[in-house]
Structure formats: C-alpha cells, structure tokens
Design an enzyme around this catalytic site. Structure first.
Site, PDB file in Angstrom:
ATOM      1  N   ASP A  46       0.874  -1.176   0.000  1.00 43.00           N
ATOM      2  CA  ASP A  46       0.000   0.000   0.000  1.00 43.00           C
ATOM      3  C   ASP A  46       0.906   1.219   0.000  1.00 43.00           C
ATOM      4  O   ASP A  46       2.035   1.171   0.489  1.00 43.00           O
ATOM      5  CB  ASP A  46      -0.919   0.004   1.236  1.00 43.00           C
ATOM      6  CG  ASP A  46      -2.179   0.823   1.025  1.00 43.00           C
ATOM      7  OD1 ASP A  46      -3.265   0.225   0.877  1.00 43.00           O
ATOM      8  OD2 ASP A  46      -2.079   2.076   0.989  1.00 43.00           O
ATOM      9  N   TYR A 167     -12.949   6.834 -14.566  1.00 48.69           N
ATOM     10  CA  TYR A 167     -12.879   5.598 -13.767  1.00 48.69           C
ATOM     11  C   TYR A 167     -13.379   4.416 -14.587  1.00 48.69           C
ATOM     12  O   TYR A 167     -12.774   3.345 -14.612  1.00 48.69           O
ATOM     13  CB  TYR A 167     -13.730   5.770 -12.505  1.00 48.69           C
ATOM     14  CG  TYR A 167     -13.780   4.559 -11.580  1.00 48.69           C
ATOM     15  CD1 TYR A 167     -12.740   4.300 -10.686  1.00 48.69           C
ATOM     16  CD2 TYR A 167     -14.872   3.707 -11.579  1.00 48.69           C
ATOM     17  CE1 TYR A 167     -12.797   3.212  -9.822  1.00 48.69           C
ATOM     18  CE2 TYR A 167     -14.935   2.612 -10.724  1.00 48.69           C
ATOM     19  CZ  TYR A 167     -13.890   2.378  -9.843  1.00 48.69           C
ATOM     20  OH  TYR A 167     -13.952   1.288  -8.990  1.00 48.69           O
ATOM     21  N   LYS A 171     -11.399   0.939 -15.692  1.00 44.33           N
ATOM     22  CA  LYS A 171     -11.828  -0.413 -15.308  1.00 44.33           C
ATOM     23  C   LYS A 171     -12.108  -1.273 -16.540  1.00 44.33           C
ATOM     24  O   LYS A 171     -11.950  -2.496 -16.501  1.00 44.33           O
ATOM     25  CB  LYS A 171     -13.040  -0.326 -14.389  1.00 44.33           C
ATOM     26  CG  LYS A 171     -12.720   0.314 -13.026  1.00 44.33           C
ATOM     27  CD  LYS A 171     -11.577  -0.406 -12.311  1.00 44.33           C
ATOM     28  CE  LYS A 171     -11.310   0.136 -10.922  1.00 44.33           C
ATOM     29  NZ  LYS A 171     -10.186  -0.548 -10.241  1.00 44.33           N
ATOM     30  N   ILE A 200     -19.329  -1.803  -2.572  1.00 44.36           N
ATOM     31  CA  ILE A 200     -18.865  -2.496  -1.365  1.00 44.36           C
ATOM     32  C   ILE A 200     -18.584  -1.445  -0.291  1.00 44.36           C
ATOM     33  O   ILE A 200     -18.041  -0.370  -0.591  1.00 44.36           O
ATOM     34  CB  ILE A 200     -17.591  -3.313  -1.665  1.00 44.36           C
ATOM     35  CG1 ILE A 200     -17.792  -4.212  -2.904  1.00 44.36           C
ATOM     36  CG2 ILE A 200     -17.176  -4.125  -0.442  1.00 44.36           C
ATOM     37  CD1 ILE A 200     -18.915  -5.217  -2.810  1.00 44.36           C
ATOM     38  N   THR A 202     -16.666   0.288   1.834  1.00 39.84           N
ATOM     39  CA  THR A 202     -15.238   0.534   2.088  1.00 39.84           C
ATOM     40  C   THR A 202     -15.011   2.039   2.225  1.00 39.84           C
ATOM     41  O   THR A 202     -15.899   2.839   1.896  1.00 39.84           O
ATOM     42  CB  THR A 202     -14.376   0.052   0.896  1.00 39.84           C
ATOM     43  OG1 THR A 202     -14.662   0.902  -0.228  1.00 39.84           O
ATOM     44  CG2 THR A 202     -14.641  -1.398   0.544  1.00 39.84           C
TER      45      THR A 202
END
Ligand SMILES: NC(=O)c1ccc[n+]([C@@H]2O[C@H](COP(=O)([O-])OP(=O)(O)OC[C@H]3O[C@@H](n4cnc5c(N)ncnc54)[C@H](O)[C@@H]3O)[C@@H](O)[C@H]2O)c1
Length: 266
Positions: A46, A167, A171, A200, A202
């Site tokens: 990370d 984005y 993807k 999701i 997050t």
C-alpha cells in the site's frame, strides 16, 4: 452470515506467496487477511505505510506470515524494488492481487483535467502493468493474477448513479489487459482473471457517498441498486479472490467474476 475466522487455519492457499496491492484498507485489507487465514504468506502493499503496517500486525497476531511493502503502484521503480524484496524473502510469487485503485474525480468528463485523467490511469491501469511486469518472472511455479475491475467496467449505470467515465475507462482497460495476459501466460500455468464488484462498504465508497452531500440518502440509493438489497462487505469480494487464488480455480482464466448483489443482472 458466514464470516472469516480470526486465526490461521490449514487453508486453501497454504504455502502460496501472495502480493496484494491496496492491502491497507477496504477490499485489499480483507483480502490480505483472508489469504493469510488460509495459509498464504502475504506481502501487504500500500502507499500508506500506517494502514499497511496495521494489516501486517493483524496477520502476524493471527500466527500468519506477512511482509510490509510500502509502494505507490504508479511508481515503476518502487514496484520493482518491493517485488524484488518479496522474492528475496520468499523466493517466488504465486498470487498477485491488483486491488489498489482510485475512484478519482467525480465530475463529468468535459470538466476533467488532463492531470486528473492521468492520475486515475496511472494507478488503476499502469499500476497493474507495473506489478504484473515484475511479478510474472517471479511466478516460477505457475500463478494466479487477480485484477480489480468493477461493474463500472461492464456497464455505464444510469446517469444519476454513474461515477465518472474516466474511472469507467480505467476499469474497462483492466478487463482487456486481463484477457490479453490470460492468453499470453496460459502456457506457463499462469492464470489471469478480473473481479467486478458492485458497491462495497469501504472507505472508497464512504468518500463517494459523502461527496454527494447527503451520505445517508446516497447510501440508501446505492443499496437499492442491488437486488439483494444492500451494499456488499469487503469479505464478499475477498472470498472471490480466495477462490481465484486457490487451485480450486485451476481451470479458470480470462474471465471476469462479477460479485454485485445482482446489480448488473437487473
Ligand atoms: N468499493 C467498491 O464498491 C468497489 C467497487 C468496484 C471496484 N472496486 C475496486 O476495488 C479496489 C479496492 O477498492 P476499495 O473500495 O477497497 O478502495 P479503498 O479506497 O477503500 O482502499 C484502497 C487502498 O488502496 C491504496 N492505494 C490507493 N492508491 C494506491 C497506489 N497508487 N499505490 C498503492 N496503494 C494505493 C489506498 O491507500 C487504500 O489503502 C479498487 O481497485 C476499486 O476500484 C471497489
């Protein structure tokens, strides 16, 4: 509901060496911990050292094996260095999980600057190029590459829910690179697949919801996009990664695993 156990078991990926990017938060964090619970040695990669160290500590406290790899995946030299360190330590890589990703800018494309476009592409697409480039030669015993796309690599979404086309472009590119690499490396026993999550729960999605100005209403609206009635949890995706990382998926390559609560079937 099934939940991951909190200790290392004799697992589905025992003995494998996994390199997981974006492993400090969200889906990457859940994935790193789940792979370790199932017996993998996990390099926790990370760009944020503090959150990555917390994941290393969590895995080690469960009795698992983890290595800290602080790197921005957009930095080719940094990626080459940290992958080299993992190979020096554990001799090879068996599983590469390319989870690091940026949601980036949330505005229509005619307002996006070139610098904003470049940053999203540098992380979401070029980052996968970097890690794949340096991990493939270390997959000396075959391997599994798992690349994070999105349902927004597959569909546009209604205008009100659509995130942003830069984005989406990134993807979609992930799907293409994954299929190409699947063909390129099949003869070496290296499988390459994508994962397409729905929404999701997050930090990335929390930020997305907050930027709407009414996070609670936006969460309700996002949940309603999924026929199963809610956002997914990071473990919902980690279980899919675990399958693709394990030998249970030995006949699976070049595919995109959609885990979206039914969103794209609606
Ligand atoms: N959460 C969702 O609903 C969702 C849906 C579809 C796809 N995805 C994809 O799944 C992946 C993980 O998403 P998430 O929601 O867990 O994200 P997140 O923002 O919650 O966590 C991402 C992690 O990646 C790290 N990271 C970001 N850029 C990096 C870089 N350049 N180098 C190294 N590390 C970097 C961050 O520090 C963070 O720890 C992303 O690729 C995302 O596009 C997420």
């Amino acid at each position: 509901m099934t939940t991951a156990s909190s200790s290392v078991s004799s697992g589905r990926v025992t003995g494998k060496v996994a390199f997981v990017t974006g492993a400090g938060r969200g889906i990457g964090r859940a994935t790193a911990i789940m792979l370790a619970q199932h017996g993998a040695k996990v390099a926790v990669a990370d760009r944020d050292a503090d959150v990555a160290q917390e994941v290393v500590d969590t895995i080690e406290s469960m009795g698992g094996a983890a290595a800290l790899a602080v790197v921005d995946v957009a930095d080719e030299d940094g990626v080459r260095q940290v992958i080299g360190e993992v190979v020096d330590r554990w001799n090879r890589i068996d599983v590469l999980v390319n989870c690091a990703g940026l949601a980036g800018i949330q505005k229509p494309i005619h307002e996006v600057t070139t610098a904003e476009y470049d940053r999203v592409m540098d992380v979401n697409v070029r980052g996968i190029f970097h890690t794949t480039k340096y991990a493939i030669p270390a997959m000396t015993n075959g391997g599994s590459v798992i690349n994070f796309s999105s349902i927004y690599g597959l569909v546009g979404g209604a205008s009100a829910e659509s995130p942003y086309s830069v984005y989406q472009a990134s993807k979609g590119a992930v799907l293409g690179m994954s299929r190409g690499d699947a063909m390129m490396y099949a003869s070496q026993g290296i499988r390459v697949n994508s994962i397409c999550p729905g929404f999701i729960d997050t930090p990335m999605v929390a930020g997305f919801l907050e930027r709407t100005g009414d996070a609670a209403a936006a969460r309700t609206a996002a949940a309603a996009l999924h026929p199963l009635g809610d956002l997914g949890e990071p473990d919902d995706i980690a279980y899919g990664v675990l399958y693709l990382a394990s030998d249970e998926s030995k006949f699976v390559t070049g595919t995109a695993l959609v885990i979206d609560g039914g969103m794209t079937a609606a």
